[in-house]
Structures are given as C-alpha cells and as structure tokens.
Design an enzyme around this catalytic site. Structure first.
Site, PDB file in Angstrom:
ATOM      1  N   CYS A  22      18.136  64.776  25.884  1.00 45.06           N
ATOM      2  CA  CYS A  22      19.566  64.655  26.342  1.00 45.06           C
ATOM      3  C   CYS A  22      19.972  66.239  26.185  1.00 45.06           C
ATOM      4  O   CYS A  22      20.564  66.564  25.095  1.00 45.06           O
ATOM      5  CB  CYS A  22      20.207  63.769  25.537  1.00 45.06           C
ATOM      6  SG  CYS A  22      22.129  63.874  26.015  1.00 45.06           S
ATOM      7  N   ASN A  74      41.363  41.048  28.434  1.00 49.84           N
ATOM      8  CA  ASN A  74      41.330  39.712  29.211  1.00 49.84           C
ATOM      9  C   ASN A  74      41.309  39.857  30.715  1.00 49.84           C
ATOM     10  O   ASN A  74      42.163  39.125  31.474  1.00 49.84           O
ATOM     11  CB  ASN A  74      42.554  39.154  28.675  1.00 49.84           C
ATOM     12  CG  ASN A  74      42.688  38.868  27.238  1.00 49.84           C
ATOM     13  OD1 ASN A  74      43.210  39.459  26.794  1.00 49.84           O
ATOM     14  ND2 ASN A  74      41.625  38.157  26.548  1.00 49.84           N
ATOM     15  N   THR A  75      40.431  40.812  30.969  1.00 49.88           N
ATOM     16  CA  THR A  75      40.271  40.840  32.627  1.00 49.88           C
ATOM     17  C   THR A  75      38.890  40.689  32.902  1.00 49.88           C
ATOM     18  O   THR A  75      38.012  41.209  32.053  1.00 49.88           O
ATOM     19  CB  THR A  75      41.058  42.246  33.241  1.00 49.88           C
ATOM     20  OG1 THR A  75      40.507  43.248  32.774  1.00 49.88           O
ATOM     21  CG2 THR A  75      42.420  42.316  32.923  1.00 49.88           C
ATOM     22  N   THR A 126      36.941  36.926  27.532  1.00 49.12           N
ATOM     23  CA  THR A 126      35.513  37.480  27.972  1.00 49.12           C
ATOM     24  C   THR A 126      34.479  37.506  26.533  1.00 49.12           C
ATOM     25  O   THR A 126      33.535  38.115  26.474  1.00 49.12           O
ATOM     26  CB  THR A 126      35.946  39.018  28.288  1.00 49.12           C
ATOM     27  OG1 THR A 126      36.416  39.779  27.238  1.00 49.12           O
ATOM     28  CG2 THR A 126      36.463  39.042  29.526  1.00 49.12           C
ATOM     29  N   GLU A 133      35.630  49.038  32.969  1.00 54.74           N
ATOM     30  CA  GLU A 133      34.777  47.885  32.559  1.00 54.74           C
ATOM     31  C   GLU A 133      33.684  48.333  32.433  1.00 54.74           C
ATOM     32  O   GLU A 133      32.503  47.748  31.417  1.00 54.74           O
ATOM     33  CB  GLU A 133      34.853  46.632  33.670  1.00 54.74           C
ATOM     34  CG  GLU A 133      36.329  45.989  33.437  1.00 54.74           C
ATOM     35  CD  GLU A 133      36.596  45.151  34.664  1.00 54.74           C
ATOM     36  OE1 GLU A 133      36.921  44.018  34.304  1.00 54.74           O
ATOM     37  OE2 GLU A 133      36.324  45.313  35.776  1.00 54.74           O
TER      38      GLU A 133
END
Length: 553
Positions: free
Chosen positions: A191, A449-450, A459, A524
C-alpha cells in the site's frame, strides 16, 4: 518546507486562530516569491503568453517544487478558506513570474467514486467542518481517507480520535517507531499510499532516513517484529504464545508487554487501513507521488488560468453503475435481498437449528469461503515497490484448510474481544481498549435504516452477516449464529469483493467495486468497507491477544 531551510515553516497554518494563520501565510508567501524571483526567466515574454507557449521554467531548484506542491495541496484540501485562497494566490503569482506550477492529477479522493458525488472541501456542514479542522490541526493535512470516510461522520470522529491517540499521544513507543511500524504494516499489502504518508511523518518526527532503505537498516528490535507482522497480515491463526515469548525475551532487543500491545494495535490498524485504501480506491495525495504533475496539460484549447482553478482539461464525469439511472435488474436485486431478509426473519421466529446443525453450517461456510476467489485479470491500481520495508515478500494469505492443514476453529465463546481482549489492551495501554471498543461498536451498529432507494429498513441482519462472514474466513465462530444465512444474503460478487478487500486488498479493482450492490449508494459501499476494516482488525487482534494471554498465564 523542510525544517533545515529555516526560511518557511508550515506549523502556523494548522492553528485555529486566523491571525496566526495569516502571519504564517505572509511569511510563506514572501519566502516563496523570493526564491521564485531568483530563478524566474527575464521578462522578455509576457507571462500569460509564455505559459500558453509552454515556455515556463521548471521549479526544481532550491526545493521550490516541493513547496509549490505543498501549496497546491493546501489550495485544494485545507479546511480553512483563508489558507486555500492565499495558497492559490501565491501559486498564481509564481506562475506570473514565468515559473511552471503543479496541477492535480486524477479526479478527487477516490478512483471508484465520482468527485461530484463527494463532499467538496469548503462545502461541508458545521459538524463536518469541525472534523476536517480537527484532522488538519492534528495531522497537518486533510487526507483522502478522511474525505471518503466523512460519508459517515460518527465513525470518522472515532477513527480520528483513535489515530491521534495511537500516533501522537503519550504511549509505550517513541513517535518514530510508531510511524515505522505503520510503514511495515502497510507495506505487507504493497500500500504505497499509506507508506508515502508515514514516510513523511516518520521523517518529520526525527526518524533516521537510513531505516527507509530497508528493514535490515532498522534496529534489531523492529526487525524482530517482522515475523509477527507477516502472520498478522496474512495468517493470524498461526500465532502462538511461542511467537510472543520470542519477542519478549530477546535480551537487549526485547519488547515490554506494553510496547508489544501498542505495536500489535498499530499493525492491525494499518493492515485494516490498507484494506480500506484499496477497497475504496483511494487516490494518491496531491502532494505525494502520483498526485500531481508539473507537465502542462495536453489539451490546448483553454486558458492557462484554468489550471489554478482546478480544471484538468478532462471530462470529470465517470460512468459508474452506482448512482446511475436504476436498471430493472439492479432494482430487482435490492427487492430480492429485502425479501430474503424478511423470510429469514420469519424462519428464525418459527424454528431454531440445533447446536450440531449450527456447527455443521459454520464448517461448511468456512470451507466454501476457501473457494471464493476472483477471476479478475484487470490490473489493480499501480503501486510503487515498497517491498524493502518488509521481509519474505512471498509470504501471503493462505486459506487454512488447503494442503490438508487444519486449523482449529476459534470459538468466540472461549475468547472474545468484549470479555478478554478489551480488558487486556486497556490494562497494558490505558484508554486504547476503550477507543477501539467504541470504533468497533460504531462500525457494527451504524445504520441509517436505508437500503438503496428503500427507507425504514432494519439492516442489522445484513450487517451481522457481513461481519460474521469475515470472521468465518479467519476461522472465528459465534455459537449463536446460523451461518446458513450468509449464503442467503451475500451473493458471489459480494463475497469476492469482501474476500479480496480483507485478504488480498492490493488485488481489488474498480470492476469488483462496481459489480456488487449495483443499486446502492456510494456511501453504503463505504459503510461496507468500514465493516470490513473493523471486522478484520478485530479478527487479527483476537488471535494476537489470545496468544499474549496464553503467554501471560
């Protein structure tokens, strides 16, 4: 600018006091212009025309180019508007003198996430501005990792607090050792992004440049850490109390228990951060190799002043499956996943599998995880050779049951972070157990909560499946979890991405990132990466801390 030059100092720019910053900027501006005037061409050609004709002179002499690159970074990445504006003005003045100034390469903090979908420095809300200012004041920079993590401010705050404590606050290890251990850990996954950052930090705190020529030039004490570093990064299940004993009992090069805990936390933090760096396609920093160029742009039909305004002559819109117009297929994908979650919840309510069946499902999932691998032939991000920072470059990740080698299952009921690891870390390195615990909990419990375009979704089942799948790949088993759920919730492309980012992050590609959860937001997918980072770190820590506990008893 380097301290030895004595003419320009950057520290004042990190101050929260505007007057202190203004004074520092004036001093920097005067010093840069003095130097520029000594190498500027005779003003026979008007500066704008000279620029357009490519007649600008390079700024390589007297360390000026490094200073200009630093100013470019500040003009784009400093959270304080006065510093951004003044840095840009200094660059413009240097360009007017006929000297070539640098311009950024790439399209923002991530190669995977379009820049227009990210928070722009200067457009952040009050909470994010506080985080940015804290990061800049502490580290002297606002790095690309921070700019991607800020999708999740609650997590970022915890992460920055932990980083600050591990690298800068009082602790068992001297400052230059901490950065060198970060370099060793990041180099295990090639890295170069993290290696570059910590090479600069290592030198800044007085580290010996000779150590950077290879691990064999570092003190024997750090060389002795090489074996633990490679096992933690690639095969942590092989760590035994004998490995710990070897480090603690090597006479004049021995580690104390407190030093070893500090080193183990740093190693696991940077192995995991390498996963995040590759998993989110983090771009090189503007002021590091690969983040800027002094070459004039190849496009000839726009004004030279566009360079200073950040226009690179390339269309910045990336075609990306994520965030694009919903396709029927990907919308169905989300609906199918939500339906599976609902069915699994109903099955849980109706019947519970026996302990024997649960154990069988774990072993099956562990075995199957061995055969999850990518068929990618696409090139991952090019990296500079950083192999000199570690030994045994052939040593990498190996699935535990290959070649008939069996590794016993690690039962969380016998040794867990909550009941054992946390208190051990806190006892030997006060407050760090608390900081890590907070970071683990935020990543694990974080939810809005999506799911893609759906709201008011629980979730927790999905987050637990991701976390437990990662631990399953490391042989770690939760007796109360039904591993049959993993195959229901995580499809093959998602498993390939998870395994690559966690086990061989340097092989992660944009295609892998784009191919899972195609209808989900970039935020997300970054959230998924936070789960991967913390689950991986905790898995490594569990093996190391269990070995230390066994040594102590």
């Amino acid at each position: 600018m380097e301290e030895r030059e004595g003419e320009v100092r950057w520290d004042g720019l990190c101050s929260r006091d505007a007057a202190t910053r203004a004074a520092a900027l004036d001093t920097i501006g005067q010093a840069v212009l003095r130097r520029s005037e000594t190498i500027a061409p005779v003003a026979a050609v008007p500066p704008t025309r000279a620029a357009a004709d490519g007649l600008l002179v390079p700024a390589a002499r007297d360390g000026l180019s490094e200073v200009l690159v630093r100013l470019l970074m500040l003009s784009k990445r400093c959270p304080f508007p006065d510093v951004r504006e003044k840095s840009e003005a200094i660059l413009s003045r240097v360009q007017e003198l006929g000297i070539r100034i640098p311009r950024p390469l790439g399209h923002g903090p991530s190669r995977f996430i379009p820049e227009k979908e990210m928070i722009q420095v200067g457009n952040e809300d009050a909470m994010m501005h506080t985080l940015f200012a804290d990061s800049f004041a502490t580290l002297g920079r606002l790095d690309n990792v921070t700019l991607v993590m800020v999708f999740h401010p609650q997590y970022l705050e915890s992460f920055l607090k932990t980083q600050h404590y591990l690298l800068q606050m009082d602790g068992p290890l001297p400052l230059h050792y901490r950065h060198y251990i970060g370099i060793m850990a990041a180099a295990r996954h090639q890295c170069s992004y993290l290696v570059n950052l910590h090479v600069n930090d290592f030198l800044h705190v007085g580290g010996d440049p000779k150590w950077l020529n290879g691990l064999e030039n570092a003190p024997q004490k750090l060389q002795n850490l090489g074996e633990l570093n490679k096992m933690l990064a690639h095969r942590p299940w092989l760590i035994t109390k004998e490995h710990i004993e070897q480090l603690l009992k090597t006479e004049e090069n021995s580690w104390s228990l407190a030093e070893l805990i500090h080193a183990v936390v740093l190693l696991t933090q940077y192995h995991s951060l390498a996963s995040f760096t590759f998993g989110c396609g983090i771009s090189p920093e503007i002021d590091c190799e690969g983040g800027h160029t002094f070459r004039p742009p190849s496009v000839s039909n726009y004004c030279i002043c566009d360079i200073t305004n950040g226009y690179h002559g390339v269309d910045e819109i990336h075609a990306s499956p994520t965030g694009s117009v919903p396709s029927t297929e990907s919308v169905c994908e989300v609906a199918a996943l939500m339906e599976k979650m609902k069915q699994l919840q109903e099955c849980r309510d109706e019947e519970e599998a026996s302990q024997e069946e649960m154990a069988t499902r774990f072993e099956r999932e562990k075995r199957e995880s061995m055969f999850v691998c990518s068929s990618e032939d696409e090139e991952s991000a090019p990296t500079r050779d950083v192999s000199r920072h570690f030994e045994d470059t052939s040593y990498g990740y190996k699935d535990f049951s290959r070649h008939g080698m069996h590794v016993p299952t690690f039962r969380v009921q016998d040794y867990s972070w909550e009941d054992h690891g946390y208190s051990l870390v806190n006892r030997l390195y006060p407050d760090v157990g608390q900081l890590l615990d907070e970071k683990f909990h935020i990543a694990y419990n974080l939810t809005y909560n999506t799911m893609a375009m759906h709201k008011d979704v629980d979730t927790s089942m999905l987050r637990r499946a991701i976390w437990n799948y990662i631990h399953c790949m490391f042989g770690i088993r939760y007796d109360d979890y039904d591993y049959g759920e993993i195959n229901q919730l995580l499809d093959r492309s998602f498993k390939v991405y998870i395994k690559t980012v966690v086990c061989t992050p340097e092989k992660t590609t944009k295609r892998m990132y784009d191919s899972f959860w195609r209808q989900f937001e970039h935020s997300e997918k970054v959230h998924v990466n936070l789960l991967l980072v913390e689950a991986r770190m905790q898995a490594e820590l569990l093996y190391a801390l269990r070995a230390i506990t066994r040594y102590m008893t």
